[in-house]
Design an enzyme around this catalytic site. Structure first.
Site, PDB file in Angstrom:
ATOM      1  CB  CYS A   2      -0.848   0.010   1.267  1.00  0.00           C
ATOM      2  SG  CYS A   2      -1.794  -1.500   1.475  1.00  0.00           S
ATOM      3  NE  ARG A  27       4.276   1.596  -1.791  1.00  0.00           N
ATOM      4  CZ  ARG A  27       5.547   1.235  -1.777  1.00  0.00           C
ATOM      5  NH1 ARG A  27       6.381   1.797  -2.614  1.00  0.00           N
ATOM      6  NH2 ARG A  27       5.986   0.327  -0.953  1.00  0.00           N
ATOM      7  CD1 TRP A  74      -3.090  -4.522  -4.918  1.00  0.00           C
ATOM      8  CD2 TRP A  74      -2.312  -5.876  -3.310  1.00  0.00           C
ATOM      9  NE1 TRP A  74      -3.007  -5.795  -5.441  1.00  0.00           N
ATOM     10  CE2 TRP A  74      -2.537  -6.642  -4.479  1.00  0.00           C
ATOM     11  CE3 TRP A  74      -1.828  -6.524  -2.178  1.00  0.00           C
ATOM     12  CZ2 TRP A  74      -2.274  -8.018  -4.538  1.00  0.00           C
ATOM     13  CZ3 TRP A  74      -1.575  -7.881  -2.235  1.00  0.00           C
ATOM     14  CH2 TRP A  74      -1.793  -8.614  -3.403  1.00  0.00           C
ATOM     15  CG  ASN A  98       3.464  -0.944   2.455  1.00  0.00           C
ATOM     16  OD1 ASN A  98       2.882  -1.914   1.983  1.00  0.00           O
ATOM     17  ND2 ASN A  98       4.669  -0.563   2.061  1.00  0.00           N
ATOM     18  N   GLY A  99       2.116  -3.385   4.573  1.00  0.00           N
ATOM     19  CA  GLY A  99       2.779  -4.627   4.984  1.00  0.00           C
ATOM     20  C   GLY A  99       1.766  -5.614   5.509  1.00  0.00           C
ATOM     21  CD  GLU A 479       7.386  -9.492 -19.907  1.00  0.00           C
ATOM     22  OE1 GLU A 479       7.244 -10.218 -18.920  1.00  0.00           O
ATOM     23  OE2 GLU A 479       7.269  -8.253 -19.873  1.00  0.00           O
ATOM     24  CE  LYS A 483       4.295  -6.939 -18.919  1.00  0.00           C
ATOM     25  NZ  LYS A 483       5.594  -6.785 -18.289  1.00  0.00           N
ATOM     26  CD  GLU A 486       1.314  -7.026 -15.371  1.00  0.00           C
ATOM     27  OE1 GLU A 486       2.020  -7.139 -16.397  1.00  0.00           O
ATOM     28  OE2 GLU A 486       1.777  -6.703 -14.278  1.00  0.00           O
ATOM     29  CG  HIS A 502       5.994 -33.031 -24.687  1.00  0.00           C
ATOM     30  ND1 HIS A 502       6.267 -34.355 -24.925  1.00  0.00           N
ATOM     31  CD2 HIS A 502       6.956 -32.330 -25.332  1.00  0.00           C
ATOM     32  CE1 HIS A 502       7.363 -34.450 -25.661  1.00  0.00           C
ATOM     33  NE2 HIS A 502       7.798 -33.225 -25.933  1.00  0.00           N
ATOM     34  CE  LYS A 602       6.246  -0.310 -12.078  1.00  0.00           C
ATOM     35  NZ  LYS A 602       6.314  -1.159 -13.278  1.00  0.00           N
TER      36      LYS A 602
END
Ligand code: M6R
Length: 607
Positions: A2, A27, A74, A98-99, A479, A483, A486, A502, A602
């Site tokens: 956060c 954040r 968040w 935050n945490g 990637e 992306k 996301e 496979h 982020k």
């Protein structure tokens, strides 16, 4: 994960707190809140949704006061709701966090058993409850905070204000970043320098397991044992942290377009003036002494490390492992004295990567961090810092940081190859020449952006998309899928092209587009065989290759995108561009929130 901020100002702080929270929204952005003290009373406003919702609320009911704290959330414990939003106030104390408080269940039970009432589902409210309990027992605010910290397990940056005291903020840090900003008759504290850039350019980074007592005139730093600590002011160039979209619709698009210049800049820092040698900007890692290299990171940074594994083994002959940081830490890896470790992180604050770095350090091996934020915890704790010099990256989807990470990793690979006598000076110069071609080739790809827009107008209708590639481009398939998931929320997976048969090929039918990165190199024939297997099963192939690769392909592809021809070494950097653009324009088609996609943040500062 956060963003937190606290201000003791000389005038009303509401607008400065909101401006700081705007900078911290990267954040987390599922709810937000602010608390100030006016006429000795704590005033609190909280709202669910992005900061704009809190701003609406404040326009109807502003908060007065020259001291305040703010939060953008968040969610970790408890869904986004008013009750779960910060600040949390219990009695005479309000705080933002935050945490994660890992022992909150235990603490909550204790508070409830003593008759306390908890109104939220968060892990944070217990901190306010304990602090208030200590205040009620007669302790001073500083004693109450210090005693509260003694109860907590987990990671936190906390910022407390106290009813009746308009000249006191106490902030503490364990595991989550915190920075104090110095003004004239004003003081600031926040999660990072970006949050405070509009307020001051004089900062002090709070050390791990320290708390800080802030008044309008000064800040005093203490360790958790209560012993005062020396502090160091650093001066930041505000321009370097103040960021705007510069006319682009999204930060992500701006950052994609910055890649040529960002890479040119990093190249200047990592090569000699005559472009013949790699010159590392800081200390030199001792690759010659290593018999093994561990590379560890999360998300996109992990995929940059994955490419580097291919490079290190092929070019420098150094056996290399790539590990997701959250796995590395718990799988009890075998680490000998001759092992070296590279950690890759844009933010330098990602909790899992930081924990992996600390684990490597506890094994007394050389640690190198490839990092964007040069004042981050990882930058301060690792033995050797390799800055990627990408400038602030705001878009949650990492773009320019990825290609800059690859550039710096490429420089490290060349350095390792020279130290380990695997390349001659001439070969070193040739590799460097190849790196110098990247900015021009990136601009060539960007000049064809319209073709990607056309592809995405249909691609974005798909429910599922596969990416395939081989060799050092395999991480680019991963990637591309990451992306796309996301920011467009389309389900996508990346596979090594040879692995498709496979299992995953069972997914292929005419509704599943398969994006194939297949440059005309030594792996081209093998990759195109896999593409034929897909076409034979009705798959819709989007072939991304150079002119030669596209014209040599004998088969019906659904769509194609032409890349400039380039040397194999730099292909992973160039193929990042179509991966990013396909995701970006698919998200635009779908109308999603590109810079702030749902459920993400982020900087992931929780494990
Ligand atoms: O700050 P870091 O580079 O350590 O972050 C690691 C990941 O969280 C990050 O790369 C994430 O996967 C990005 N959102 C991907 O675009």
């Amino acid at each position: 994960m956060c963003g937190i901020v606290g201000i003791i100002g000389s005038t009303s702080v509401q607008s400065s707190i909101i401006e700081a929270l705007e900078k911290l929204e990267y954040r987390g952005y599922d709810s937000a809140g602010i608390a100030t003290i006016s006429e000795n009373e704590i005033l609190c406003r909280r709202s669910v949704g992005k900061l704009s919702c809190l701003k609406n609320e404040l326009s109807n009911a502003p908060v007065l006061g020259k001291i305040g704290i703010g939060h953008t959330r968040w969610a970790t414990h408890g869904a986004p709701s008013i009750d779960n939003a910060h600040p949390h106030q219990v009695g005479k104390v309000a705080l933002v966090h935050n945490g994660i408080i890992e022992n909150y269940n235990e603490l909550k039970a204790q508070i409830i058993s003593e008759g306390g009432i908890m109104v939220s589902e968060t892990d944070t409210e217990v901190v306010a409850a304990f602090c208030n309990m200590f205040l009620e027992s007669g302790m001073s605010p500083e004693e109450a905070v210090s005693s509260t910290l003694g109860q907590l397990k987990g990671a936190y940056a906390l910022c407390f204000i106290f009813e009746g005291n308009e000249d006191l903020i106490i902030a503490a840090r364990k595991g989550s970043p915190l920075v104090v900003g110095w003004g004239v008759e004003e003081m600031f504290v926040g999660s990072d320098a970006i949050a405070l850039a509009h307020l001051t350019n004089q900062l002090t980074y709070v050390e791990e397991e320290n708390y800080v007592v802030i008044s309008r005139k000064e800040a005093k730093f203490f360790n958790f044992e209560g012993k005062e600590q020396p502090s160091k002011k650093v001066f930041v160039n505000s321009e370097s942290v103040l960021v705007t979209k510069s006319g682009y619709r999204h930060f992500m698009h701006k950052e994609i377009n910055e890649q040529a210049s960002v890479i040119s800049y990093a190249l200047g820092s990592y090569t000699s003036f005559d472009r013949k040698r790699i010159l590392l900007p800081n200390q030199i890692p001792s690759f010659a002494k290593m018999d093994r290299l561990i590379i560890s990171a999360c998300g996109t940074a992990f995929l940059a490390g994955h490419v580097a594994k291919y490079w290190f083994e092929k070019i420098s002959g150094l056996p290399s492992d790539i590990d997701i940081a959250s796995e590395f830490r718990y799988r009890e890896p075998i680490i000998s004295k001759k092992t070296g470790a590279i950690f890759v992180s844009q933010s330098g604050e990602t909790a899992d990567t930081l924990a992996a770095l600390r684990m490597a350090k506890s094994n007394s091996i050389e640690t190198i961090v490839v990092v964007n934020s040069e004042n981050s915890t990882m930058a301060r704790e690792s033995d050797i810092i390799m800055p990627i010099k990408a400038g602030v990256e705001v878009g949650v989807a990492s773009t320019k940081a990825f290609t800059s990470q690859l550039l710096v990793l490429a420089a490290l690979v060349i350095e390792a190859a020279r130290q380990r006598k695997k390349i001659s000076p001439k070969q070193e110069e040739e590799f460097i020449n190849q790196l110098f071609a990247i900015p021009r080739l990136i601009n060539e790809v960007l000049s064809r952006e319209n073709e990607i827009i056309n592809i995405c107008s249909e691609l974005a209708n798909a429910q599922d998309i596969l990416f395939i590639a081989r060799g050092p481009l395999y991480p680019l398939a991963l990637e591309g899928a990451l992306k796309l998931k996301e920011i467009s929320y389309i389900h996508a997976e990346g596979y090594a092209a040879g692995e498709l048969k496979h299992g995953p090929i069972a997914l292929v039918d005419s509704s599943v587009p398969i994006i194939c990165f297949a440059p005309s190199n030594i792996l081209y024939d093998k990759t195109t065989s896999n593409i034929h297997e897909v076409i034979a099963r009705g798959g819709k192939v989007i072939l991304v290759s150079d002119k030669g690769g596209l014209s040599d392909f004998k088969g019906d592809v659904w769509k194609s995108f032409e890349m400039p021809f380039s040397e194999p070494f730099i292909l992973p950097i160039l193929y990042a561009l179509p991966a990013q653009l396909l995701a970006y324009y698919s998200a635009i088609e779908k109308g999603t929130d590109v810079d702030q996609p749902r459920n993400l943040a982020k900087s992931v500062t929780v494990e």
